[in-house]
Design a protein around this motif. Structure first.
Motif, PDB file in Angstrom:
ATOM      1  N   GLU A 174       7.846   0.521  59.546  1.00 55.78           N
ATOM      2  CA  GLU A 174       8.818   0.315  58.303  1.00 55.78           C
ATOM      3  C   GLU A 174       8.856   1.578  57.363  1.00 55.78           C
ATOM      4  N   ARG A 175      10.118   1.830  56.729  1.00 58.40           N
ATOM      5  CA  ARG A 175       9.987   2.707  55.818  1.00 58.40           C
ATOM      6  C   ARG A 175       9.701   2.232  54.231  1.00 58.40           C
ATOM      7  N   PHE A 176       9.168   2.916  53.742  1.00 55.94           N
ATOM      8  CA  PHE A 176       8.576   2.354  52.319  1.00 55.94           C
ATOM      9  C   PHE A 176      10.045   2.297  51.395  1.00 55.94           C
ATOM     10  N   PRO A 177      10.162   0.982  50.876  1.00 54.69           N
ATOM     11  CA  PRO A 177      11.259   1.030  49.984  1.00 54.69           C
ATOM     12  C   PRO A 177      11.383   1.557  48.583  1.00 54.69           C
ATOM     13  N   VAL A 178      10.177   1.875  47.967  1.00 53.06           N
ATOM     14  CA  VAL A 178       9.994   2.141  46.934  1.00 53.06           C
ATOM     15  C   VAL A 178       8.682   3.353  46.798  1.00 53.06           C
ATOM     16  N   ASP A 179       8.446   3.955  45.604  1.00 54.12           N
ATOM     17  CA  ASP A 179       7.248   4.547  45.010  1.00 54.12           C
ATOM     18  C   ASP A 179       6.415   3.531  44.774  1.00 54.12           C
ATOM     19  N   GLY A 180       4.775   4.141  45.086  1.00 52.90           N
ATOM     20  CA  GLY A 180       3.926   2.968  44.729  1.00 52.90           C
ATOM     21  C   GLY A 180       2.643   3.753  45.260  1.00 52.90           C
ATOM     22  N   VAL A 181       1.430   2.843  44.828  1.00 53.03           N
ATOM     23  CA  VAL A 181       0.227   3.074  45.213  1.00 53.03           C
ATOM     24  C   VAL A 181      -0.299   2.126  46.163  1.00 53.03           C
ATOM     25  N   VAL A 182      -1.141   2.509  47.153  1.00 51.05           N
ATOM     26  CA  VAL A 182      -1.554   1.484  48.103  1.00 51.05           C
ATOM     27  C   VAL A 182      -2.839   0.906  47.457  1.00 51.05           C
ATOM     28  N   LEU A 183      -2.686  -0.630  47.464  1.00 51.29           N
ATOM     29  CA  LEU A 183      -3.447  -1.615  47.153  1.00 51.29           C
ATOM     30  C   LEU A 183      -4.723  -1.955  48.131  1.00 51.29           C
ATOM     31  N   ASP A 184      -4.169  -1.979  49.288  1.00 50.02           N
ATOM     32  CA  ASP A 184      -4.910  -2.477  50.470  1.00 50.02           C
ATOM     33  C   ASP A 184      -4.270  -2.251  51.875  1.00 50.02           C
ATOM     34  N   GLY A 185      -5.442  -1.699  52.762  1.00 57.90           N
ATOM     35  CA  GLY A 185      -5.136  -1.452  54.140  1.00 57.90           C
ATOM     36  C   GLY A 185      -5.008   0.376  54.111  1.00 57.90           C
ATOM     37  N   GLU A 186      -4.918   0.509  55.505  1.00 57.91           N
ATOM     38  CA  GLU A 186      -4.987   2.257  55.750  1.00 57.91           C
ATOM     39  C   GLU A 186      -3.759   2.537  56.753  1.00 57.91           C
ATOM     40  N   SER A 187      -3.472   3.612  56.446  1.00 58.69           N
ATOM     41  CA  SER A 187      -2.291   3.951  57.518  1.00 58.69           C
ATOM     42  C   SER A 187      -1.808   5.357  57.651  1.00 58.69           C
ATOM     43  N   ALA A 188      -1.426   5.974  58.780  1.00 56.76           N
ATOM     44  CA  ALA A 188      -0.835   7.354  58.494  1.00 56.76           C
ATOM     45  C   ALA A 188       0.716   7.224  58.174  1.00 56.76           C
ATOM     46  N   VAL A 189       1.093   8.269  57.279  1.00 59.44           N
ATOM     47  CA  VAL A 189       2.506   7.929  56.910  1.00 59.44           C
ATOM     48  C   VAL A 189       3.314   9.500  57.040  1.00 59.44           C
ATOM     49  N   ASP A 190       4.454   8.983  57.907  1.00 60.63           N
ATOM     50  CA  ASP A 190       5.158  10.345  57.712  1.00 60.63           C
ATOM     51  C   ASP A 190       6.105  10.535  56.743  1.00 60.63           C
ATOM     52  N   GLU A 191       5.700  11.707  55.923  1.00 60.65           N
ATOM     53  CA  GLU A 191       6.507  11.912  54.862  1.00 60.65           C
ATOM     54  C   GLU A 191       7.548  13.101  54.937  1.00 60.65           C
ATOM     55  N   SER A 192       7.964  13.228  56.265  1.00 62.73           N
ATOM     56  CA  SER A 192       8.869  14.507  56.500  1.00 62.73           C
ATOM     57  C   SER A 192      10.265  14.460  55.432  1.00 62.73           C
ATOM     58  N   ILE A 193      10.425  13.142  55.417  1.00 65.53           N
ATOM     59  CA  ILE A 193      11.803  13.201  54.909  1.00 65.53           C
ATOM     60  C   ILE A 193      11.656  13.618  53.391  1.00 65.53           C
ATOM     61  N   VAL A 194      10.773  13.363  52.605  1.00 60.49           N
ATOM     62  CA  VAL A 194      10.522  14.041  51.240  1.00 60.49           C
ATOM     63  C   VAL A 194       9.987  15.492  51.206  1.00 60.49           C
ATOM     64  N   THR A 195       9.083  15.670  52.078  1.00 62.36           N
ATOM     65  CA  THR A 195       8.473  17.047  52.065  1.00 62.36           C
ATOM     66  C   THR A 195       8.639  18.037  53.205  1.00 62.36           C
ATOM     67  N   GLY A 196       9.283  17.516  54.114  1.00 63.89           N
ATOM     68  CA  GLY A 196       9.632  18.297  55.079  1.00 63.89           C
ATOM     69  C   GLY A 196       8.551  18.597  56.024  1.00 63.89           C
ATOM     70  N   GLU A 197       7.466  18.126  55.731  1.00 61.52           N
ATOM     71  CA  GLU A 197       6.050  18.421  56.554  1.00 61.52           C
ATOM     72  C   GLU A 197       6.039  17.184  57.579  1.00 61.52           C
ATOM     73  N   SER A 198       5.897  17.821  58.794  1.00 58.98           N
ATOM     74  CA  SER A 198       6.091  16.620  59.887  1.00 58.98           C
ATOM     75  C   SER A 198       4.688  16.056  60.058  1.00 58.98           C
ATOM     76  N   ALA A 199       3.596  16.680  60.000  1.00 54.09           N
ATOM     77  CA  ALA A 199       2.289  16.109  60.322  1.00 54.09           C
ATOM     78  C   ALA A 199       2.080  14.700  59.550  1.00 54.09           C
ATOM     79  N   PRO A 200       1.645  13.521  60.014  1.00 51.64           N
ATOM     80  CA  PRO A 200       1.548  12.453  59.257  1.00 51.64           C
ATOM     81  C   PRO A 200       0.395  12.598  58.313  1.00 51.64           C
TER      82      PRO A 200
END
Ligand code: ADP
Ligand code: MG
Length: 657
Positions: A174-200
């Motif tokens: 899923e795409r994140f709907p809002v800006d926020g801070v992780v409370l629980d869980g671990e994951s790799a995130v693809d931020e290319s849409i904001v930063t242009g950087e493709s590595a997760p």
């Protein structure tokens, strides 16, 4: 994609179709309608020509009228509104030329003119709309609903109902709907849409999350930091849209001169006409000559040169993680000859860690707890390091009664009726606090990281060693700038001379100015800004904000670290934590500027050539039109090539300088 199909499906409804048909003739027409209109104009014109050779006069006039209507009605409406405000523009010239052509029975030439004019207009509109869509489509990537977690239950609610401090769950894919801070869980995130950087990017509890980025493999609980409408993504889109609206100087100059120029063309054309009539007595060919001149001298390509190039550059830059807040900043960055860098958080990663704590009385934990109690309220990277160290040692923090932050100096406050300060030697001098001599010496001589001083008025005193890593790419980024011909490279820092010199040597900067207050940074920048071409300031902190504002161009480190004021005051924001973005921004800006210059040179050259040929009597109307519209389209396409991701070319240009 699904959305797209639905909307193109809607085009098939009768209502849509008739609405499009009406829009063919109005200035509101979108690119597609403009293409249809110009295509139909060409077809009806050709039919009219065929009918003429067949001698079918009535039908011929019908198709001529249709051709003129399709190719010229929109431009006529625009010409009328331009004339209403006494600002004649290109539309006026074109319509006049077409009408006079028809009156002098050169209707076929008028039809060609209208066809080519409307075609190039459709092309421009298409190109501009495409670049615009590139940005606003970012917004559509955000989900419409979020999965809100409340009292152990999960509810799907519309985005607008999500408030700060709500908790949402985001599942893999899923795409994140809002800006926020992780409370629980671990994951790799693809931020290319904001930063242009493709590595997760790996995310753990405590990591920042940006709206619109994609959760790859983990299920995360995220605490919302701000409502969806204020997310970083929403702000980027807004900024880029504003940037596209703001005009660069070249464009403003051209807009101011357009009407006088158009008037001059009109007067000269009419003058040529009258003169021709007087000398040769041939009314028809004199009028014709005047019309050719009018088309040849039209400034379409000149007017378009800079907006297209700027639009393409802003969009391209945004896609590769560099946010220009306005077209004028592109122009200014292109001329800058020196760069000034802040140290902490800019050349260094801004994630310092506490290496050692040393209290004079030996109670190191107490010293750290006292410092952390104050730093708890500061946003400075050093403060984050100290608070984290206290938390890691499980210290409980004493209550404080007063807190004050002095950017570039440190923080101070009051606890159990004692004054207490954490910061630099200068902080204590300013408050008239007598520091033990050995502490002052230790702070000044520490070359390996920064020694932060802690002193309470009851005599508790000591140092905290904080070390920050130099960014991996810092040296390379400085080298790239030097290769691009930037000669002035300066470091401006509030830190002591010894640690500043060491970091400057690591990254390859020789001009180091240390011990600066935010006001000193501002003065230094104002002096540098007077140099040839001006100075670009790169910074991240509250203490850099005045310097960022005063610099010819202010560049803020955005990607996660930068303080909000820095992002607000800067003209350019680097969305990725990557200093090489600076040379990328520089080469994009230079490419934009040289494209504008070349386009203007070409456009004026073309006008000169066409006018000269007309004066010599060697140019007929169709060729004037083709030359004129051809140069317009060439300028648009030349500007649009800046959109293409030409990373190789960019780096090659950086090398060459
Ligand atoms: P820079 O110019 O390198 O970004 P700053 O101007 O933010 O650094 O700070 C200069 C110096 O002041 C730091 O090296 C640090 O020693 C001290 N300082 C500033 N703010 C704080 C703080 N909140 N806590 C402790 N020390 C601080
Ligand atoms: Mg800083």
């Amino acid at each position: 994609m699904a959305l797209h199909l639905v909307s193109s499906g809607q085009y098939l409804t009768i209502a849509q179709l008739s609405r499009s048909a009406v829009r063919l003739f109005t200035p509101d027409a979108g690119p597609h309608e403009r293409f249809v209109a110009s295509g139909l104009c060409a077809v009806t014109g050709i039919i009219a020509a065929v009918l003429q050779s067949q001698g079918a006069v009535a039908a011929m006039w019908f198709f001529i009228a249709a051709s003129y209507l399709l190719g010229g009605s929109r431009a006529t409406l625009e010409a009328i509104s331009a004339l209403r405000t006494w600002r004649p523009d290109i539309n006026v010239l074109m319509i006049l030329a077409a009408v006079v052509s028809a009156i002098t029975l050169h209707w076929d030439e008028g039809a060609i003119l209208l066809f080519l004019f409307s075609l190039s207009d459709a092309l421009e509109r298409f190109a501009i709309e495409r670049t615009r869509r590139g940005i606003s489509s970012l917004m559509n990537l955000r989900p419409e609903k979020a999965c809100l977690v409340r009292d152990d239950r999960e509810l799907h609610v519309p985005l607008a109902e999500i408030r700060a401090d709500d908790v949402v769950r985001v599942r893999p894919g899923e795409r994140f709907p809002v800006d926020g801070v992780v409370l629980d869980g671990e994951s790799a995130v693809d931020e290319s849409i904001v930063t242009g950087e493709s590595a997760p990017v790996e995310k753990q509890p405590g990591s920042k999350i940006l709206a619109g980025t994609i959760n790859a493999n983990g299920s995360l609980l995220v605490r919302v930091s701000r409502p969806a409408s204020e997310s970083t993504l929403a702000r980027i889109v807004r900024l880029v849209e504003e940037a596209q609206e703001r005009r660069v100087t070249a464009q403003r100059v051209i807009e101011r001169w357009q009407s006088p120029y158009v008037l001059t063309v009109l007067v000269v054309s009419i003058g040529t006409m009258l003169l021709g009539m007087l000398i040769s007595g041939d009314i028809m060919s004199s009028i014709h000559r005047g019309m050719v001149l009018l088309v040849a001298a039209s400034p379409c390509a000149v007017v378009l040169a800079s907006p297209v190039a700027v639009l393409a550059t802003v969009t391209h830059a945004a896609r590769s993680g560099v946010l220009f807040k306005g077209g004028s900043h592109i122009e200014r960055l292109a001329t800058v000859s020196s760069f000034a860098f802040d140290k902490t958080g800019t050349l260094t990663r801004g994630r310092p860690v506490v290496r050692a704590v040393s209290a004079q009385n030996g109670n190191h934990d107490e010293l750290l707890a006292v410092a952390a109690a104050l730093e708890h309220r500061s946003e400075h990277p050093v403060a984050r390091a100290i608070t984290a160290a206290a938390a890691a040692r499980g210290l409980s923090l004493p209550e404080i009664e007063l807190f004050s932050s002095e950017p570039g100096f440190g923080v101070w406050g009051r606890m159990s009726n004692h004054w207490v300060g954490v910061g630099q030697v200068r902080l204590f001098q300013q408050h008239g606090i007598e520091l033990p001599q050995e502490l002052i010496r230790a702070a000044r001589e520490s070359a390996d990281g920064t020694k932060v001083l802690v002193m309470r008025s009851d005599g508790l005193a000591g140092t905290i060693d904080v070390a920050d890593e130099v960014r991996r790419e810092a040296k390379q980024a400085i080298e790239q700038l030097r290769a691009a011909g930037i000669t002035g490279l300066t470091m401006l820092t509030g830190d002591h001379a010894a640690p500043a010199e060491r970091i400057a040597a690591t990254v390859g900067i020789t001009d180091v100015r240390s011990g600066l207050t935010p006001a000193d940074k501002l003065t230094a920048i104002m002096t540098l800004a007077k140099s040839n071409g001006g100075v670009a300031m790169v910074g991240d902190g509250v203490n850099d904000a005045p310097a960022l504002a005063a610099a010819t161009v202010g560049i803020a480190m955005g990607g996660g670290g930068g303080a909000d004021v820095a992002l607000e005051t800067a003209d350019v924001v680097l969305m990725r934590e990557d200093l090489c973005g600076i040379s990328r921004a520089l080469s994009l800006a230079r490419r934009c500027r040289s494209t504008i210059q070349q386009s203007l040179l070409f456009a004026f050259g073309m006008i000169f050539l066409l006018v000269l040929l007309t004066m010599l009597g060697w140019l007929s109307l169709p060729f004037a039109v083709i030359g004129h519209e051809g140069s317009t389209v060439a300028v648009v396409l030349y500007g649009l090539r800046l959109l293409a991701d030409s990373r190789k070319q960019v780096s090659a240009e950086t090398q060459r300088g």
